[in-house]
Write a protein that holds these residues in place. Structure first.
Motif, PDB file in Angstrom:
ATOM      1  N   GLU A  80       0.838  -1.198   0.000  1.00 45.41           N
ATOM      2  CA  GLU A  80       0.000   0.000   0.000  1.00 45.41           C
ATOM      3  C   GLU A  80       0.869   1.243   0.000  1.00 45.41           C
ATOM      4  N   ALA A  81       0.263   2.380  -0.364  1.00 49.55           N
ATOM      5  CA  ALA A  81       1.019   3.618  -0.514  1.00 49.55           C
ATOM      6  C   ALA A  81       1.649   4.090   0.789  1.00 49.55           C
ATOM      7  N   SER A  82       1.085   3.721   1.930  1.00 48.81           N
ATOM      8  CA  SER A  82       1.623   4.174   3.211  1.00 48.81           C
ATOM      9  C   SER A  82       2.847   3.389   3.667  1.00 48.81           C
ATOM     10  N   GLN A  83       3.164   2.311   2.988  1.00 44.29           N
ATOM     11  CA  GLN A  83       4.294   1.480   3.390  1.00 44.29           C
ATOM     12  C   GLN A  83       5.589   2.020   2.795  1.00 44.29           C
ATOM     13  N   PRO A  84       6.751   1.671   3.386  1.00 47.00           N
ATOM     14  CA  PRO A  84       8.030   2.265   2.961  1.00 47.00           C
ATOM     15  C   PRO A  84       8.521   1.739   1.612  1.00 47.00           C
ATOM     16  N   PHE A  85       9.499   2.463   1.082  1.00 48.08           N
ATOM     17  CA  PHE A  85      10.044   2.109  -0.222  1.00 48.08           C
ATOM     18  C   PHE A  85      10.706   0.738  -0.219  1.00 48.08           C
ATOM     19  N   TRP A  86      11.350   0.366   0.894  1.00 53.22           N
ATOM     20  CA  TRP A  86      12.051  -0.922   0.889  1.00 53.22           C
ATOM     21  C   TRP A  86      11.076  -2.070   0.682  1.00 53.22           C
ATOM     22  N   ARG A  87       9.863  -1.918   1.216  1.00 53.67           N
ATOM     23  CA  ARG A  87       8.867  -2.963   1.004  1.00 53.67           C
ATOM     24  C   ARG A  87       8.368  -2.965  -0.438  1.00 53.67           C
ATOM     25  N   ALA A  88       8.355  -1.789  -1.069  1.00 56.67           N
ATOM     26  CA  ALA A  88       7.975  -1.734  -2.485  1.00 56.67           C
ATOM     27  C   ALA A  88       8.989  -2.486  -3.339  1.00 56.67           C
ATOM     28  N   PHE A  89      10.281  -2.285  -3.054  1.00 57.61           N
ATOM     29  CA  PHE A  89      11.303  -3.024  -3.794  1.00 57.61           C
ATOM     30  C   PHE A  89      11.204  -4.520  -3.516  1.00 57.61           C
TER      31      PHE A  89
ATOM     32  N   ALA B 192      11.270   0.438  -9.466  1.00 61.02           N
ATOM     33  CA  ALA B 192      12.380   1.388  -9.450  1.00 61.02           C
ATOM     34  C   ALA B 192      12.060   2.620 -10.295  1.00 61.02           C
ATOM     35  N   ASN B 193      11.454   2.440 -11.458  1.00 54.43           N
ATOM     36  CA  ASN B 193      11.093   3.581 -12.301  1.00 54.43           C
ATOM     37  C   ASN B 193      10.094   4.490 -11.610  1.00 54.43           C
ATOM     38  N   THR B 194       9.108   3.885 -10.937  1.00 54.86           N
ATOM     39  CA  THR B 194       8.131   4.685 -10.210  1.00 54.86           C
ATOM     40  C   THR B 194       8.794   5.436  -9.065  1.00 54.86           C
ATOM     41  N   THR B 195       9.735   4.781  -8.392  1.00 58.69           N
ATOM     42  CA  THR B 195      10.447   5.422  -7.293  1.00 58.69           C
ATOM     43  C   THR B 195      11.283   6.599  -7.791  1.00 58.69           C
ATOM     44  N   ILE B 196      11.964   6.424  -8.919  1.00 54.18           N
ATOM     45  CA  ILE B 196      12.754   7.515  -9.479  1.00 54.18           C
ATOM     46  C   ILE B 196      11.864   8.698  -9.825  1.00 54.18           C
TER      47      ILE B 196
ATOM     48  N   SER C 263       9.193   9.567  -8.328  1.00 48.71           N
ATOM     49  CA  SER C 263       8.632  10.202  -7.135  1.00 48.71           C
ATOM     50  C   SER C 263       9.664  10.940  -6.300  1.00 48.71           C
ATOM     51  N   ASN C 264      10.929  10.476  -6.291  1.00 45.57           N
ATOM     52  CA  ASN C 264      11.918  11.157  -5.446  1.00 45.57           C
ATOM     53  C   ASN C 264      13.236  11.475  -6.147  1.00 45.57           C
ATOM     54  N   GLY C 265      13.387  11.053  -7.402  1.00 43.17           N
ATOM     55  CA  GLY C 265      14.575  11.415  -8.148  1.00 43.17           C
ATOM     56  C   GLY C 265      15.847  10.678  -7.769  1.00 43.17           C
ATOM     57  N   ARG C 266      15.762   9.614  -6.964  1.00 41.66           N
ATOM     58  CA  ARG C 266      16.973   8.890  -6.545  1.00 41.66           C
ATOM     59  C   ARG C 266      17.356   7.859  -7.621  1.00 41.66           C
ATOM     60  N   ALA C 267      17.793   8.341  -8.760  1.00 37.39           N
ATOM     61  CA  ALA C 267      18.074   7.452  -9.892  1.00 37.39           C
ATOM     62  C   ALA C 267      19.261   6.537  -9.610  1.00 37.39           C
ATOM     63  N   PHE C 268      20.363   7.112  -9.122  1.00 41.25           N
ATOM     64  CA  PHE C 268      21.555   6.295  -8.893  1.00 41.25           C
ATOM     65  C   PHE C 268      21.280   5.198  -7.881  1.00 41.25           C
ATOM     66  N   GLU C 269      20.614   5.540  -6.791  1.00 37.45           N
ATOM     67  CA  GLU C 269      20.338   4.560  -5.751  1.00 37.45           C
ATOM     68  C   GLU C 269      19.436   3.440  -6.259  1.00 37.45           C
ATOM     69  N   CYS C 270      18.404   3.804  -7.032  1.00 36.53           N
ATOM     70  CA  CYS C 270      17.481   2.794  -7.549  1.00 36.53           C
ATOM     71  C   CYS C 270      18.180   1.866  -8.545  1.00 36.53           C
ATOM     72  N   ILE C 271      19.021   2.438  -9.399  1.00 38.99           N
ATOM     73  CA  ILE C 271      19.750   1.600 -10.349  1.00 38.99           C
ATOM     74  C   ILE C 271      20.716   0.677  -9.616  1.00 38.99           C
ATOM     75  N   ALA C 272      21.353   1.197  -8.559  1.00 38.16           N
ATOM     76  CA  ALA C 272      22.260   0.354  -7.775  1.00 38.16           C
ATOM     77  C   ALA C 272      21.513  -0.802  -7.133  1.00 38.16           C
ATOM     78  N   ILE C 273      20.301  -0.548  -6.658  1.00 41.97           N
ATOM     79  CA  ILE C 273      19.492  -1.619  -6.059  1.00 41.97           C
ATOM     80  C   ILE C 273      19.143  -2.670  -7.112  1.00 41.97           C
TER      81      ILE C 273
END
Length: 333
Positions: A67-76, A288-292, A294-304
């Motif tokens: 769900e939207a209220s849960q953290p990003f790590w759970r989304a990944f 990862a694309n959705t996360t980028i 929403s917050n612009g953390r491209a390098f971190e998402c690609i690294a994950i």
């Protein structure tokens, strides 16, 4: 002395491999840390602290609810589970189908051999992305509406709304263990019951299966042809039927050639699952694309993404190498 020397050599090999892994991990950690420092120096917000923040978006399907209220790590994590959810059945289907097609390419029947050859030449020479887009188009435009599904098998229904199949369900007393199969049933407004697989999921699993099966077929065909003809003649001399020759004599020896190449194909299949983003299936790359966005953390998402696919590849390689060692030992006994 020889046994002691062999144990010492094995221990030394493990130490060297462990040191190599540590060196690779340390090097990767340094590269990531250096990149983050460069980004911070340029005034770009960076770091993996965002993983604990609420994601702000939901994931439409999967085994791990999100769900939207849960953290990003759970989304990944949900994206990773969806990647495995698509890759595992696709790997199984592709191996089974590819084995049958590979055997069919060596069949004495001209028509069967021609059909299998045409399948291989067509699917392995068309890019997977194009095949996925064509499958998505076919499901969305050529299949009947959900109110008029096509019955493929008993309890299996296909329509624009996806695929409905029987699925284990718990009894009236509840509990985590399934007690029976729940069968989909057609009603006035569509199919209810069982497991409903989305069109996006059906597209990626079918696309990966059909595409990879073409390569698996060639691997199996090469493995069968590598078996000496004398072994085939020996099976015939024992009075074995053609199917028995294939199952008892040919395939066990062909595995020594098949398994190493099949490992590479399974690795490619898992990495090709990243194309699911093109058909709207919410796997790891899609998250990862959705996360980028929403917050612009491209390098971190690609690294994950890189780290997760590396981990999946290492797990597959480890399992297949262990199986290959067992096959090689059986083959030489």
């Amino acid at each position: 002395m020889s046994s002691q020397a062999s144990r010492r050599g094995a221990w030394l090999a493990w130490v060297v491999q462990a040191l190599l892994v540590l060196a690779v991990v340390a090097g990767a950690a340094w590269v990531v840390n250096h990149a983050l420092e460069v980004l911070r120096a340029r005034g770009v917000r960076s770091g993996f602290d965002f993983l604990a923040e609420p994601a702000g978006f939901s994931i439409s399907e999967g085994w791990l609810g999100f769900e939207a209220s849960q953290p990003f790590w759970r989304a990944f994590l949900a994206g990773l589970v969806n990647t495995v959810r698509a890759s595992v059945p696709a790997a199984i289907f592709s191996v089974v189908l590819g084995t049958l097609i590979g055997i069919g390419r060596l069949a004495p029947h001209v028509l069967l051999r021609g059909i299998c050859t045409a399948y291989v030449e067509l699917l392995r020479n068309v890019p997977l992305l194009v095949q996925l887009l064509m499958l998505a188009f076919a499901i969305a435009n050529l299949l009947p509406d959900p109110t008029e599904p096509v019955r493929l098998l008993p309890g299996v229904w296909l329509s624009k709304g996806g695929l409905s199949v029987p699925w284990p369900a718990s009894g009236e007393g509840g509990g985590w263990w399934p007690t029976h199969l729940e069968w989909p049933e057609r009603g006035d407004f569509g199919v209810s019951g069982g497991a409903a697989l989305s069109p996006e999921y059906v597209t990626i699993v079918a696309g990966l299966s059909f595409y990879s099966a073409a390569f698996v077929a060639e691997i199996v065909r090469a493995g069968i042809l590598s078996v000496p003809q004398g072994q085939v003649l020996a099976g015939q001399a024992l009075g074995l039927a053609p199917v028995q020759q294939l199952r008892i004599v040919i395939l066990p020896q062909a595995l020594r050639v098949i398994v190493p190449s099949l490992t590479n194909q399974l690795l490619s299949l898992v990495k090709n699952s990243s194309l699911a983003v093109a058909v709207g299936y919410p796997e790891l790359v899609s998250v990862a694309n959705t996360t980028i966005g929403s917050n612009g953390r491209a390098f971190e998402c690609i690294a994950i993404i890189m780290a997760v696919y590396l981990l999946l590849s290492l797990v597959i390689s480890f399992g297949m190498n262990r199986y290959n060692a067992r096959v090689a030992l059986r083959g030489w006994r």
